[in-house]
Design an enzyme around this catalytic site. Structure first.
Site, mmCIF file in Angstrom:
data_model
loop_
_atom_site.group_PDB
_atom_site.id
_atom_site.type_symbol
_atom_site.label_atom_id
_atom_site.label_comp_id
_atom_site.label_asym_id
_atom_site.label_seq_id
_atom_site.Cartn_x
_atom_site.Cartn_y
_atom_site.Cartn_z
ATOM 1 N N ARG A 1 -10.253 0.189 13.871
ATOM 2 C CA ARG A 1 -9.747 0.889 12.695
ATOM 3 C C ARG A 1 -10.046 0.079 11.445
ATOM 4 O O ARG A 1 -9.370 0.172 10.449
ATOM 5 C CB ARG A 1 -8.237 1.091 12.851
ATOM 6 C CG ARG A 1 -7.629 2.115 11.934
ATOM 7 C CD ARG A 1 -6.169 1.832 11.618
ATOM 8 N NE ARG A 1 -5.998 0.812 10.604
ATOM 9 C CZ ARG A 1 -4.856 0.549 9.994
ATOM 10 N NH1 ARG A 1 -3.779 1.202 10.317
ATOM 11 N NH2 ARG A 1 -4.784 -0.400 9.083
ATOM 12 N N TYR B 1 15.314 29.851 7.665
ATOM 13 C CA TYR B 1 14.142 30.656 8.022
ATOM 14 C C TYR B 1 14.187 31.036 9.489
ATOM 15 O O TYR B 1 14.412 30.195 10.349
ATOM 16 C CB TYR B 1 12.851 29.873 7.759
ATOM 17 C CG TYR B 1 12.537 29.685 6.300
ATOM 18 C CD1 TYR B 1 12.184 30.765 5.499
ATOM 19 C CD2 TYR B 1 12.569 28.417 5.729
ATOM 20 C CE1 TYR B 1 11.884 30.582 4.166
ATOM 21 C CE2 TYR B 1 12.271 28.228 4.393
ATOM 22 C CZ TYR B 1 11.927 29.313 3.615
ATOM 23 O OH TYR B 1 11.623 29.138 2.298
ATOM 24 N N LYS C 1 0.851 -1.202 0.000
ATOM 25 C CA LYS C 1 0.000 0.000 0.000
ATOM 26 C C LYS C 1 0.884 1.248 0.000
ATOM 27 O O LYS C 1 2.105 1.151 0.245
ATOM 28 C CB LYS C 1 -0.916 -0.026 1.218
ATOM 29 C CG LYS C 1 -0.187 0.055 2.553
ATOM 30 C CD LYS C 1 -1.145 -0.175 3.714
ATOM 31 C CE LYS C 1 -0.409 -0.072 5.037
ATOM 32 N NZ LYS C 1 -1.247 -0.499 6.172
HETATM 33 C C1 LIG Z 1 -0.480 -1.635 6.679
HETATM 34 C C2 LIG Z 1 -1.041 -2.916 7.110
HETATM 35 C C3 LIG Z 1 -0.207 -4.034 7.261
HETATM 36 C C4 LIG Z 1 1.297 -3.946 7.152
HETATM 37 O O1 LIG Z 1 1.768 -3.436 8.366
HETATM 38 P P1 LIG Z 1 3.339 -3.226 8.606
HETATM 39 O O2 LIG Z 1 3.474 -2.903 10.039
HETATM 40 O O3 LIG Z 1 3.692 -2.084 7.722
HETATM 41 O O4 LIG Z 1 4.000 -4.475 8.207
HETATM 42 C C5 LIG Z 1 -0.794 -5.229 7.596
HETATM 43 N N1 LIG Z 1 -2.126 -5.328 7.763
HETATM 44 C C6 LIG Z 1 -2.947 -4.279 7.630
HETATM 45 C C7 LIG Z 1 -4.405 -4.466 7.834
HETATM 46 C C8 LIG Z 1 -2.442 -3.039 7.297
HETATM 47 O O5 LIG Z 1 -3.265 -1.999 7.166
#
Ligand SMILES: *Cc1c(COP(=O)(O)O)cnc(C)c1O
Length: 373
Positions: free
Chosen positions: A142, A268, A47
């Site tokens: 979530r 800055y 992702k």
């Molecule tokens: C992003 C995600 C993962 C991967 O998690 P990492 O800690 O980056 O390995 C696995 N499962 C779900 C549902 C996620 O949203």
């Protein structure tokens, strides 16, 4: 005459463009480290464009190294993987742009279903059968359906047989980054209860998956049939228990170099004031500094050490010669990389920015060219 001058001029004026180079061998090495920690299948989660490293590049390397599944959070991301020729099973969850059931079936993308409403919709839309993974909320709120809504979800899934095919059950660990198995126990128990309810309802066999990188590396009790590895592929272990291989190197040119006298205000708001004669080099890394944290924070968190954009922390082709002197314009600096020593790692930038490594690697702008080693 012109044939002699043109190449010279080009060589003189052209700088190395800011570039993020993905390192497939590091991705492969990280898959092997996960493999050494589990007998479960491995899903490569790509992702957020493979955590900023390029979804196709990371997925291709991970699959070649033995990952049997791919994970995304939108069916559109899956399409790009299919178009690049990847044929392993793909699961998509959360799906912010909704799920086109026809496309899911065509692209052979499994869909994680986290509520009765989503499942009802999918059953209504599905022409050809769509493979689904029932998503259980294992304590994070979530995504996923809580266990007390499970009976309704299972009733729906039964009524939708022929349109949806239940092939998996997933959860997600809320506290795996603590690296303490005791913190996962409640989620593991809930996962078992969810799985058992699915089997009792007459589905099965189902692929059960709960752990992401931290759980995979620190707690075998969470592994079930598959672990989903995202950050770990690119060298980030959120539990910070395992050193993984950094999977990219970000290089950029020094675009400005100046010798500042003592008492010069830099940046800055005069975020830094030199206390001695100082060689300053500006690295044109192609993305706003704010996305990696301000100069002030970097300085503060390094308690007076050389910050990388002061030039002393950059890694040039002739670093030794430049250590106490100017790092001239045109020098190729390494913003971060897996090289160790004076070259910062992604984790260093996260610390300086008061952030997490995920944010650093996913925050690199489109002005930074991408390449694959
Ligand atoms: C992003 C995600 C993962 C991967 O998690 P990492 O800690 O980056 O390995 C696995 N499962 C779900 C549902 C996620 O949203």
């Amino acid at each position: 005459m012109t044939t002699v001058l043109a190449p010279q001029r080009a060589t003189f004026s052209r700088l190395h463009a800011p570039t993020l180079c993905t390192l497939p061998t590091a991705v492969a090495e990280n898959v092997h480290r996960v493999r050494a920690a589990t007998t479960a299948r491995i899903m490569a989660v790509v992702k957020a464009d493979g955590y900023g490293h390029g979804a196709v590049a990371v997925a291709t390397a991970a699959v070649a190294a033995g990952a049997g599944w791919l994970g995304v959070t939108d069916v559109g991301e899956a399409r790009a993987l299919r178009e690049s020729g990847l044929s392993v099973p793909i699961l998509s969850w959360l799906n912010p742009s909704g799920v086109d059931a026809e496309e899911a079936a065509t692209q052979r993308v499994d869909i994680a279903v986290g509520s009765a409403e989503e499942l009802r919709q999918l059953i209504a839309d599905a022409g050809r059968p769509v493979r689904v993974h029932l998503h259980l909320d294992t304590g994070m709120a979530r995504g996923g359906s809580p266990l007390d809504e499970w009976p309704e979800l299972l009733r729906l899934a039964r009524s939708g047989r022929g349109r949806v095919e239940v092939v998996g059950v997933m959860g997600h660990l809320p506290r795996a980054d603590e690296g303490d198995p005791a913190a996962n126990a409640a989620a593991v128990l809930r996962m078992r209860q969810g799985r058992d309810a699915v089997l009792r309802a007459g589905f099965g066999p189902v692929l059960v998956h709960l752990a992401a990188t931290s759980g995979a590396l620190t707690d075998p009790a969470t592994h079930f049939g598959m672990v989903r590895i995202g950050a770990g592929l690119v060298g980030i272990d959120p539990s910070e228990r395992t050193v993984l291989a950094g999977a990219s190197r970000w290089t950029a040119p020094v675009v400005h170099s100046v010798l500042a006298s003592p008492g010069t205000a830099v940046g800055y708001g005069g975020a830094h004031v030199t206390d001695r004669e100082t060689h300053l080099s500006v690295v044109g890394w192609g993305t706003p500094t704010a996305s990696l944290g301000s100069w002030r924070r970097m300085r503060a968190s390094r308690s007076g050490d050389a910050a990388p954009d002061r030039g002393e922390g950059v890694d040039g082709p002739d670093r030794r010669r430049h250590r106490r002197g100017a790092v001239p314009r045109g020098t190729v600096a390494t913003v971060f990389g897996p090289d160790g020593g004076a070259v910062p790692a992604v984790q260093d930038w996260a610390r300086w920015a008061g952030s997490i490594p995920h944010t650093v690697v996913t925050g690199i702008g489109t002005r930074v060219q991408r390449s694959v080693a």
